[in-house]
Design an enzyme around this catalytic site. Structure first.
Site, PDB file in Angstrom:
ATOM      1  N   ASN A 110      -7.606  -3.666  14.434  1.00 50.66           N
ATOM      2  CA  ASN A 110      -8.992  -3.954  14.050  1.00 50.66           C
ATOM      3  C   ASN A 110      -9.081  -5.058  13.000  1.00 50.66           C
ATOM      4  OD1 ASN A 110      -8.090  -2.627  11.777  1.00 50.66           O
ATOM      5  ND2 ASN A 110      -9.619  -0.993  11.821  1.00 50.66           N
TER       6      ASN A 110
ATOM      7  N   HIS B 186      -7.352  -5.218  10.145  1.00 49.78           N
ATOM      8  CA  HIS B 186      -7.112  -4.851   8.747  1.00 49.78           C
ATOM      9  C   HIS B 186      -5.757  -5.366   8.277  1.00 49.78           C
ATOM     10  CE1 HIS B 186      -4.927  -1.179  10.331  1.00 49.78           C
ATOM     11  NE2 HIS B 186      -4.143  -1.499   9.327  1.00 49.78           N
TER      12      HIS B 186
ATOM     13  N   GLU C 159      -9.821  -1.859   5.338  1.00 47.84           N
ATOM     14  CA  GLU C 159     -10.494  -1.617   6.604  1.00 47.84           C
ATOM     15  C   GLU C 159     -11.724  -2.523   6.736  1.00 47.84           C
ATOM     16  OE1 GLU C 159      -9.141   0.067   8.798  1.00 47.84           O
ATOM     17  OE2 GLU C 159      -8.045   1.775   7.995  1.00 47.84           O
TER      18      GLU C 159
ATOM     19  N   ASP D 269       0.824  -1.203   0.000  1.00 50.28           N
ATOM     20  CA  ASP D 269       0.000   0.000   0.000  1.00 50.28           C
ATOM     21  C   ASP D 269       0.858   1.253   0.000  1.00 50.28           C
ATOM     22  OD1 ASP D 269       0.949  -0.235   2.643  1.00 50.28           O
ATOM     23  OD2 ASP D 269      -0.934  -1.068   3.346  1.00 50.28           O
TER      24      ASP D 269
END
Length: 253
Positions: free
Chosen positions: A133, A135, A140, A65
């Site tokens: 979380n 990801h 997300e 990314d």
């Protein structure tokens, strides 16, 4: 899915590097991740290069990314981060380290081009970290489980977590990134995820033992045929079947 539990972050890095090394020796394409968890893996790969065990001269690498709007040489870009933490310390050729064109005025077009480049080249082994979380990359919660490389608005928790790289100022963190999609990531032939620290324990539990759900993007790894997750004791602390995973590693043929 193979679960390997090690004592600490250093041992996690050694294990992950040992898994990646055969692919590097074969000249295969690798996928690289940023973040704190992969750092000990990179340090071990650097050690192996310095000892003459590995060379990266012909290796192609794809980054997961990149922040939208940050130039490659920006100190907070992921290309720069990977270079500073890993590729500049071995004999990687800069031109062989690929990342999305984050300064393209049309990031959606840049994402599509990056997706095609990954399809054309292929990735033999993808190194992943994981967010608190669940990801992976910048996928997300609620991301499409089979989605392609995309432009992603960052979750407030992710922005908060990454503020430490931007002088602890949330306002300085970019709001969007280009990321390989979950479908892109899971096209890799092999996947290795590393996670360390108690803060990652809940995410690891959900990825390994929870239901397959877009609310925990990392759970998509349950569908992949060749995944190894390497964690330290702290990150493994919420795994309900940790003893079973230790036994399976011990008796593996």
């Amino acid at each position: 899915m193979d679960i390997i539990i090690r004592a600490d972050a250093q041992e996690v890095g050694k294990e992950a590097a040992a898994i990646m090394a055969p692919f590097i020796k074969q000249g295969r394409t690798i996928g690289l991740a940023t973040g704190s968890s992969p750092l000990t893996t990179y340090r071990e790969l650097i050690r192996m290069y310095e000892s003459g065990e590995l060379t990266f001269k012909t290796i192609q690498a794809f980054l997961l990314d990149e922040y939208v709007g940050l130039a490659r040489d920006d100190k907070n870009s992921y290309f720069r981060t990977i270079r500073d933490e890993f590729t500049a310390h071995v004999d990687f050729v800069d031109a062989n380290v690929h990342s999305p064109d984050s300064t393209d005025p049309d990031p959606y077009h840049a994402a599509a081009l990056y997706e095609q480049k990954i399809i054309d080249t292929g990735v033999a082994i993808q190194l992943l970290g994981v967010g608190v979380n669940g990801h992976i990359g910048f996928n997300e919660p609620t991301s499409a489980l089979q989605g392609p490389t995309k432009v992603q608005a960052l979750h407030p928790q992710t922005i908060k977590d990454n503020a430490r790289f931007f002088n602890d100022c949330i306002e300085n963190v970019p709001t969007h990134a280009m990321t390989q999609g979950l479908g892109t990531i899971t096209r890799a032939e092999n996947i290795i995820m590393v996670a360390t620290g108690e803060a990652k324990a809940d995410a690891i539990h959900r990825i390994v033992e929870g239901p397959l759900t877009a609310l925990c993007p990392g759970s998509v790894l349950q569908l992949h045929a060749d995944v190894t997750i390497v964690v330290d004791e702290a990150a493994a602390s919420k795994l309900e079947h940790a003893d079973y995973y230790r036994t399976m590693e011990r008796i593996r043929l």
